[in-house]
Design a protein around this motif. Structure first.
Motif, mmCIF file in Angstrom:
data_model
loop_
_atom_site.group_PDB
_atom_site.id
_atom_site.type_symbol
_atom_site.label_atom_id
_atom_site.label_comp_id
_atom_site.label_asym_id
_atom_site.label_seq_id
_atom_site.Cartn_x
_atom_site.Cartn_y
_atom_site.Cartn_z
ATOM 1 N N VAL A 111 0.672 -1.118 0.082
ATOM 2 C CA VAL A 111 -0.150 -0.054 0.013
ATOM 3 C C VAL A 111 0.833 1.205 -0.007
ATOM 4 O O VAL A 111 2.078 1.055 0.564
ATOM 5 N N ASP A 112 0.382 2.411 -0.518
ATOM 6 C CA ASP A 112 1.246 3.510 -0.758
ATOM 7 C C ASP A 112 0.319 4.573 -0.285
ATOM 8 O O ASP A 112 -0.892 4.630 -0.631
ATOM 9 N N MET A 113 0.905 5.816 0.341
ATOM 10 C CA MET A 113 0.198 6.705 0.638
ATOM 11 C C MET A 113 1.059 7.966 -0.349
ATOM 12 O O MET A 113 1.659 8.668 0.083
ATOM 13 N N PRO A 114 0.263 8.314 -1.540
ATOM 14 C CA PRO A 114 1.182 9.281 -2.510
ATOM 15 C C PRO A 114 1.021 10.830 -1.998
ATOM 16 O O PRO A 114 1.711 11.539 -2.391
ATOM 17 N N GLY A 115 -0.138 11.037 -1.185
ATOM 18 C CA GLY A 115 -0.242 12.420 -0.832
ATOM 19 C C GLY A 115 -1.509 12.767 -0.248
ATOM 20 O O GLY A 115 -2.090 11.566 0.155
ATOM 21 N N VAL A 116 -1.851 14.176 -0.316
ATOM 22 C CA VAL A 116 -3.138 14.280 0.052
ATOM 23 C C VAL A 116 -4.158 15.271 -0.820
ATOM 24 O O VAL A 116 -3.335 15.658 -1.607
ATOM 25 N N ILE A 117 -5.384 15.150 -0.571
ATOM 26 C CA ILE A 117 -6.201 16.204 -1.383
ATOM 27 C C ILE A 117 -6.829 16.991 -0.572
ATOM 28 O O ILE A 117 -7.292 16.683 0.709
ATOM 29 N N LEU A 118 -7.133 18.241 -0.892
ATOM 30 C CA LEU A 118 -7.714 19.051 0.124
ATOM 31 C C LEU A 118 -9.168 19.103 0.020
ATOM 32 O O LEU A 118 -9.880 18.721 -1.147
ATOM 33 N N ASP A 119 -9.979 19.087 1.053
ATOM 34 C CA ASP A 119 -11.448 18.837 1.200
ATOM 35 C C ASP A 119 -12.016 20.301 0.642
ATOM 36 O O ASP A 119 -11.689 21.355 1.335
ATOM 37 N N PRO A 120 -12.756 20.388 -0.310
ATOM 38 C CA PRO A 120 -13.327 21.673 -1.016
ATOM 39 C C PRO A 120 -14.686 22.260 -0.357
ATOM 40 O O PRO A 120 -15.005 23.053 -0.590
ATOM 41 N N THR A 121 -15.083 21.480 0.654
ATOM 42 C CA THR A 121 -16.209 21.939 1.433
ATOM 43 C C THR A 121 -15.965 23.301 1.904
ATOM 44 O O THR A 121 -14.955 23.392 2.587
ATOM 45 N N PRO A 122 -16.825 24.211 1.851
ATOM 46 C CA PRO A 122 -16.547 25.595 2.243
ATOM 47 C C PRO A 122 -16.587 25.652 3.886
ATOM 48 O O PRO A 122 -17.416 24.895 4.341
ATOM 49 N N GLY A 123 -15.793 26.376 4.755
ATOM 50 C CA GLY A 123 -15.763 26.503 6.118
ATOM 51 C C GLY A 123 -16.804 27.346 6.455
ATOM 52 O O GLY A 123 -17.295 28.084 5.694
ATOM 53 N N GLU A 124 -17.192 27.024 7.665
ATOM 54 C CA GLU A 124 -18.251 28.020 8.596
ATOM 55 C C GLU A 124 -17.491 29.485 8.567
ATOM 56 O O GLU A 124 -16.650 29.663 8.754
ATOM 57 N N LYS A 125 -18.585 30.620 8.328
ATOM 58 C CA LYS A 125 -18.304 31.801 8.396
ATOM 59 C C LYS A 125 -18.654 32.421 9.780
ATOM 60 O O LYS A 125 -19.941 32.228 10.142
ATOM 61 N N VAL A 126 -17.784 33.196 10.211
ATOM 62 C CA VAL A 126 -18.190 33.591 11.507
ATOM 63 C C VAL A 126 -18.065 35.044 11.665
ATOM 64 O O VAL A 126 -17.094 35.714 10.941
ATOM 65 N N TYR A 127 -18.972 35.818 12.233
ATOM 66 C CA TYR A 127 -18.817 37.392 11.817
ATOM 67 C C TYR A 127 -17.978 37.860 12.978
ATOM 68 O O TYR A 127 -18.274 37.931 14.353
#
Lengths: 148, 117
Positions: free
Chosen positions: A75-91
């Protein structure tokens, strides 16, 4: 010796799982960092590309169908991908990361998810360790053939 | 074939069986390593095919000398960790059994060699 091959595969498994655990740790550590995007580790099955494995595969293509490979990979772990879900916006208007409307985008990490994934990784790591210790015992048994 | 050569032949077969079992061990290690890999298909050693080819009269002498070729089959399922752990223990027990058999064959050959001394 095929037993040593097991150790090699197990070692690559351990390395991949510990790299994976590192990513989850990083996500948890950055759970409160604004603008941080959750990283998702990618795992892929690695093919054995030694001469022996390639030869075996070529032979199988000629002689039999339906059989993929006679030499297991790892098994190999070639890298990571970024989760595209937008983060919560806080005022938070005074925050240095705030946009022109005064909103700060928080990270999209859910700590519970990361903890669950980290636990899965630990379990996989333990399973690989246990098969490696059994492999060691098998090797010891093999050296005892014909003794006494 | 005399008894002495037959014992040697059995010893050869146990040796091949050990190779096969240790190869199966790498297959199980691979399955366990990939237990969380998306898209990974579980592999199994095809014991029937290998054991059949050891004694088969249609095998060429070269194939016989090279020993069993551990055939892998992808059996289309997802890796179940518990199943793999069970397989791993079973494989370990079988390996112990075969090493014990090989040990007793070696003892037999040794005592045969000492007949008349």
């Amino acid at each position: 010796m095929t037993l040593l091959n097991s150790f090699h595969i197990g070692l690559r498994g351990l390395l991949a799982q510990s790299k994976r655990l590192e990513v989850y740790t990083k996500n948890i550590a950055n759970a409160d960092t604004p603008n941080y995007k959750r990283q998702i580790p990618i795992l892929t099955p690695a093919e054995d590309i030694s001469f022996k494995a390639l030869l075996a595969r070529a032979k199988e293509n000629v002689f039999s169908s339906g059989i993929k490979s006679s030499v297991p990979g790892a098994v190999d772990m070639p890298g990571v991908i970024l989760d595209p879900t937008p983060g919560e916006k806080v005022y938070m208007p005074g925050h240095p990361d705030a946009d022109e409307n005064g909103y700060v985008t928080m990270s999209n990490v859910t700590i519970l998810n990361e903890m669950a994934d980290a636990t899965m990784t630990t379990k996989a790591y333990e399973a690989i360790l246990s098969i490696m210790s059994l492999t060691k015992q098998m090797g010891q048994k093999a050296t005892e053939i014909g003794r006494g | 074939m005399n008894v002495f050569l037959k014992t040697f032949d059995s010893l050869n077969i146990t040796g091949k069986m050990l190779t096969l079992l240790s190869n199966n061990n790498s297959v199980i290690t691979n399955n366990i390593s990939n237990s969380d890999t998306p898209g990974y298909v579980k592999q199994n050693t095809n014991f029937e095919q290998v054991m059949g080819s050891i004694r088969s009269p249609i095998e060429t002498p070269l194939a016989k000398r090279m020993g069993p070729n551990p055939m892998l089959v992808e059996d289309g399922g997802k890796v179940v960790l518990e199943e793999e752990i069970t397989n791993m223990q079973r494989n370990f027990l079988l390996y112990n059994l075969v090493t014990r058999r090989a040990g007793s064959l070696v003892t037999t050959i040794k005592s045969m060699a000492q007949v008349g001394r």
